[in-house]
Design an enzyme around this catalytic site. Structure first.
Site, PDB file in Angstrom:
ATOM      1  N   ARG A  92       0.835  -1.201   0.000  1.00  0.00           N
ATOM      2  CA  ARG A  92       0.000   0.000   0.000  1.00  0.00           C
ATOM      3  C   ARG A  92       0.871   1.253   0.000  1.00  0.00           C
ATOM      4  O   ARG A  92       0.507   2.263  -0.588  1.00  0.00           O
ATOM      5  CB  ARG A  92      -0.886   0.007   1.243  1.00  0.00           C
ATOM      6  CG  ARG A  92      -2.023  -0.924   1.086  1.00  0.00           C
ATOM      7  CD  ARG A  92      -2.975  -0.878   2.257  1.00  0.00           C
ATOM      8  NE  ARG A  92      -4.220  -1.466   1.806  1.00  0.00           N
ATOM      9  CZ  ARG A  92      -5.399  -0.867   1.872  1.00  0.00           C
ATOM     10  NH1 ARG A  92      -5.508   0.319   2.400  1.00  0.00           N
ATOM     11  NH2 ARG A  92      -6.474  -1.463   1.429  1.00  0.00           N
ATOM     12  N   ASP A 152     -18.403   2.636   0.641  1.00  0.00           N
ATOM     13  CA  ASP A 152     -18.493   1.550   1.625  1.00  0.00           C
ATOM     14  C   ASP A 152     -19.876   1.567   2.306  1.00  0.00           C
ATOM     15  O   ASP A 152     -20.457   0.521   2.598  1.00  0.00           O
ATOM     16  CB  ASP A 152     -17.400   1.710   2.692  1.00  0.00           C
ATOM     17  CG  ASP A 152     -16.062   2.047   2.066  1.00  0.00           C
ATOM     18  OD1 ASP A 152     -15.142   1.235   2.138  1.00  0.00           O
ATOM     19  OD2 ASP A 152     -15.953   3.136   1.464  1.00  0.00           O
ATOM     20  N   ARG A 155     -22.299   0.035   0.060  1.00  0.00           N
ATOM     21  CA  ARG A 155     -22.141  -1.429   0.094  1.00  0.00           C
ATOM     22  C   ARG A 155     -22.828  -2.000   1.327  1.00  0.00           C
ATOM     23  O   ARG A 155     -23.497  -3.035   1.271  1.00  0.00           O
ATOM     24  CB  ARG A 155     -20.643  -1.793   0.098  1.00  0.00           C
ATOM     25  CG  ARG A 155     -19.978  -1.548  -1.251  1.00  0.00           C
ATOM     26  CD  ARG A 155     -18.460  -1.688  -1.187  1.00  0.00           C
ATOM     27  NE  ARG A 155     -17.868  -1.626  -2.519  1.00  0.00           N
ATOM     28  CZ  ARG A 155     -16.611  -1.302  -2.782  1.00  0.00           C
ATOM     29  NH1 ARG A 155     -15.780  -0.990  -1.796  1.00  0.00           N
ATOM     30  NH2 ARG A 155     -16.161  -1.286  -4.019  1.00  0.00           N
ATOM     31  N   HIS A 179     -11.141   4.706   4.403  1.00  0.00           N
ATOM     32  CA  HIS A 179     -11.689   3.914   3.297  1.00  0.00           C
ATOM     33  C   HIS A 179     -10.670   2.796   3.089  1.00  0.00           C
ATOM     34  O   HIS A 179      -9.711   2.934   2.354  1.00  0.00           O
ATOM     35  CB  HIS A 179     -11.835   4.783   2.044  1.00  0.00           C
ATOM     36  CG  HIS A 179     -12.108   3.991   0.792  1.00  0.00           C
ATOM     37  ND1 HIS A 179     -13.228   3.227   0.613  1.00  0.00           N
ATOM     38  CD2 HIS A 179     -11.383   3.840  -0.347  1.00  0.00           C
ATOM     39  CE1 HIS A 179     -13.189   2.646  -0.572  1.00  0.00           C
ATOM     40  NE2 HIS A 179     -12.070   2.996  -1.162  1.00  0.00           N
TER      41      HIS A 179
HETATM   42  N1  LIG Z   1     -12.212   5.950  -3.610  1.00  0.00           N
HETATM   43  C1  LIG Z   1     -12.751   4.829  -4.024  1.00  0.00           C
HETATM   44  O1  LIG Z   1     -13.745   4.358  -3.438  1.00  0.00           O
HETATM   45  C2  LIG Z   1     -12.163   4.139  -5.219  1.00  0.00           C
HETATM   46  C3  LIG Z   1     -12.824   3.075  -5.835  1.00  0.00           C
HETATM   47  C4  LIG Z   1     -12.217   2.474  -6.940  1.00  0.00           C
HETATM   48  C5  LIG Z   1     -10.970   2.902  -7.364  1.00  0.00           C
HETATM   49  N2  LIG Z   1     -10.373   3.935  -6.736  1.00  0.00           N
HETATM   50  C6  LIG Z   1      -9.059   4.443  -7.134  1.00  0.00           C
HETATM   51  O2  LIG Z   1      -9.177   5.274  -8.290  1.00  0.00           O
HETATM   52  C7  LIG Z   1      -7.895   5.339  -8.937  1.00  0.00           C
HETATM   53  C8  LIG Z   1      -8.068   5.101 -10.421  1.00  0.00           C
HETATM   54  O3  LIG Z   1      -8.442   3.745 -10.634  1.00  0.00           O
HETATM   55  P1  LIG Z   1      -8.639   3.180 -12.111  1.00  0.00           P
HETATM   56  O4  LIG Z   1      -9.144   1.790 -11.970  1.00  0.00           O
HETATM   57  O5  LIG Z   1      -9.396   4.165 -12.937  1.00  0.00           O
HETATM   58  O6  LIG Z   1      -7.134   3.167 -12.611  1.00  0.00           O
HETATM   59  P2  LIG Z   1      -6.643   3.214 -14.149  1.00  0.00           P
HETATM   60  O7  LIG Z   1      -5.231   2.759 -14.123  1.00  0.00           O
HETATM   61  O8  LIG Z   1      -7.637   2.523 -15.030  1.00  0.00           O
HETATM   62  O9  LIG Z   1      -6.706   4.768 -14.507  1.00  0.00           O
HETATM   63  C9  LIG Z   1      -5.841   5.721 -13.990  1.00  0.00           C
HETATM   64  C10 LIG Z   1      -5.786   6.837 -15.006  1.00  0.00           C
HETATM   65  O10 LIG Z   1      -5.018   7.916 -14.451  1.00  0.00           O
HETATM   66  C11 LIG Z   1      -4.251   8.457 -15.500  1.00  0.00           C
HETATM   67  N3  LIG Z   1      -3.117   9.205 -14.968  1.00  0.00           N
HETATM   68  C12 LIG Z   1      -1.981   8.736 -14.386  1.00  0.00           C
HETATM   69  N4  LIG Z   1      -1.167   9.757 -14.067  1.00  0.00           N
HETATM   70  C13 LIG Z   1      -1.790  10.898 -14.439  1.00  0.00           C
HETATM   71  C14 LIG Z   1      -1.453  12.266 -14.376  1.00  0.00           C
HETATM   72  N5  LIG Z   1      -0.296  12.681 -13.862  1.00  0.00           N
HETATM   73  N6  LIG Z   1      -2.333  13.157 -14.868  1.00  0.00           N
HETATM   74  C15 LIG Z   1      -3.511  12.773 -15.412  1.00  0.00           C
HETATM   75  N7  LIG Z   1      -3.902  11.464 -15.498  1.00  0.00           N
HETATM   76  C16 LIG Z   1      -3.042  10.554 -15.025  1.00  0.00           C
HETATM   77  C17 LIG Z   1      -3.816   7.246 -16.311  1.00  0.00           C
HETATM   78  O11 LIG Z   1      -3.379   7.612 -17.611  1.00  0.00           O
HETATM   79  C18 LIG Z   1      -5.106   6.436 -16.317  1.00  0.00           C
HETATM   80  O12 LIG Z   1      -5.944   6.767 -17.415  1.00  0.00           O
HETATM   81  C19 LIG Z   1      -7.022   4.288  -8.236  1.00  0.00           C
HETATM   82  O13 LIG Z   1      -6.190   4.943  -7.298  1.00  0.00           O
HETATM   83  C20 LIG Z   1      -8.032   3.402  -7.537  1.00  0.00           C
HETATM   84  O14 LIG Z   1      -7.481   2.735  -6.417  1.00  0.00           O
HETATM   85  C21 LIG Z   1     -10.946   4.565  -5.693  1.00  0.00           C
END
Ligand SMILES: NC(=O)c1ccc[n+]([C@@H]2O[C@H](COP(=O)([O-])OP(=O)(O)OC[C@H]3O[C@@H](n4cnc5c(N)ncnc54)[C@H](O)[C@@H]3O)[C@@H](O)[C@H]2O)c1
Length: 316
Positions: A92, A152, A155, A179
């Site tokens: 993490r 959450d 859920r 979270h």
């Molecule tokens: N808060 C929540 O409840 C929750 C739930 C699901 C996922 N998430 C989080 O959301 C985030 C995104 O997940 P995902 O599945 O879409 O990942 P993903 O890898 O599919 O997408 C990430 C995107 O960010 C872009 N990116 C990376 N660096 C960047 C920058 N400097 N500027 C602009 N864009 C940039 C990448 O090009 C990519 O398109 C992760 O950190 C994931 O853990 C949070």
């Protein structure tokens, strides 16, 4: 702007699974009249903007396009979903370092353009990144908050609704804290339209309350792991949670939502951002609501805050 017409603009930074699904969900709900998609991979943002725009004839008119930071400076709300997901074998802390670096590159772009709207952090670990976003953006704390445990909590409501065979919207309960693994279901005040959980469980023929609460709490906590194991990412639930938060802000609803926000002595906790129910409206977080917790819930909330503080200290 024509008189009487309220134009509203959203931006989504990071158009991967989560950002693109958020954009798609926001388009369907017609809350905004303009949406700009920003991604370090410009082609990806362009492709998503084109694909989502093709749904407009089935929804309501709006402008959707891929752009850069100049395009989002005048947005009312920015959803920050840029960042990687945890990879197998990655800790993490590794993930945090990676996503913190991404935030360090993005937030000065907003700061230098005097961004004046609300910033909703979604990337994980959302509580720590919310704290960093507050720091890096220099925006007032009430305008920078994380989606926290809104997902959450949804859920929990879904599982309780299924368990009791009642509409999940009639379930009133919160998950608070991180979270993540140290999150806490607030059983002491959970109810179904005013009926205590134990009473409605008895009515539905369930009598082993301790076991049911333990199993449902664990299921909520492990939801993301279970989904990621099967389909590599989670995005529909979070997109609905983001839509719900955006609605509360854009319509100045003053809804009480467990978003991740900075605590300053509430529940005996300071110097950390985590989820406790707060009133959310046009200016972002209006105030934290001091919901009642029993002794165990309060000590678990404080322990969750300590875990987040320790992680923050490891990062520094
Ligand atoms: N808060 C929540 O409840 C929750 C739930 C699901 C996922 N998430 C989080 O959301 C985030 C995104 O997940 P995902 O599945 O879409 O990942 P993903 O890898 O599919 O997408 C990430 C995107 O960010 C872009 N990116 C990376 N660096 C960047 C920058 N400097 N500027 C602009 N864009 C940039 C990448 O090009 C990519 O398109 C992760 O950190 C994931 O853990 C949070």
């Amino acid at each position: 702007m024509s008189k009487g017409i309220d134009l509203r603009k959203a931006a989504v930074i990071g158009c991967g699974f989560v950002g693109a699904t958020c954009a798609f969900t926001l388009m369907q709900h017609g809350l905004f009249s303009e949406m700009v998609l920003v991604d370090v991979d410009r082609a990806r943002a362009e492709g998503e903007a084109m694909d989502i725009a093709h749904g407009l004839p089935f929804a309501a008119p709006m402008k959707i396009y891929a752009g850069g930071y100049d395009d989002l400076a005048d947005a009312d709300l920015v959803v920050l979903a840029a960042g990687a997901n945890q990879k197998p074998g990655e800790t993490r802390l590794d993930l945090l370092k990676k996503n913190a670096a991404i935030f360090r590159s993005i937030l000065p772009e907003l700061k230098s353009r005097n961004y004046g709207g609300v910033l909703l952090v979604v990337a994980n670990p959302v509580d720590i990144l919310t704290r960093l976003a507050q720091e890096f953006s220099g925006l007032p704390e009430e305008r920078v908050f994380g989606s926290g445990t809104v997902l959450d909590t949804a859920r929990l409501k879904d599982l309780l609704g299924q368990h009791l065979s009642v509409d999940s919207r009639s379930v009133h309960a919160f998950i608070i804290g991180e979270h993540g693994d140290s999150e806490i279901p607030v059983w002491s005040s959970a109810n179904v339209s005013g009926m205590s959980l134990h009473r409605i469980c008895e009515m539905r023929g369930f009598h082993d309350h301790e076991k049911a609460m333990r199993e449902i709490g664990e299921s909520v906590k492990n939801s993301a792991y279970e989904i990621i194991q099967r389909k590599k990412a989670t995005y529909y639930g979070i997109a609905m949670a983001v839509q719900r938060i955006c609605e509360a802000v854009m319509r100045d609803e003053k809804s009480i939502l467990p978003v991740s926000n900075a605590l300053h002595g509430e529940f005996g906790i300071s110097d950390v951002s985590l989820s406790v129910p707060a009133i959310v409206g046009a200016g972002g977080i209006e105030r934290i609501t001091p919901i009642g917790l029993d002794g165990d819930e309060l000590s678990r909330l404080r322990a969750s805050a300590e875990i987040l503080k320790n992680t923050m200290a490891e990062l520094r």
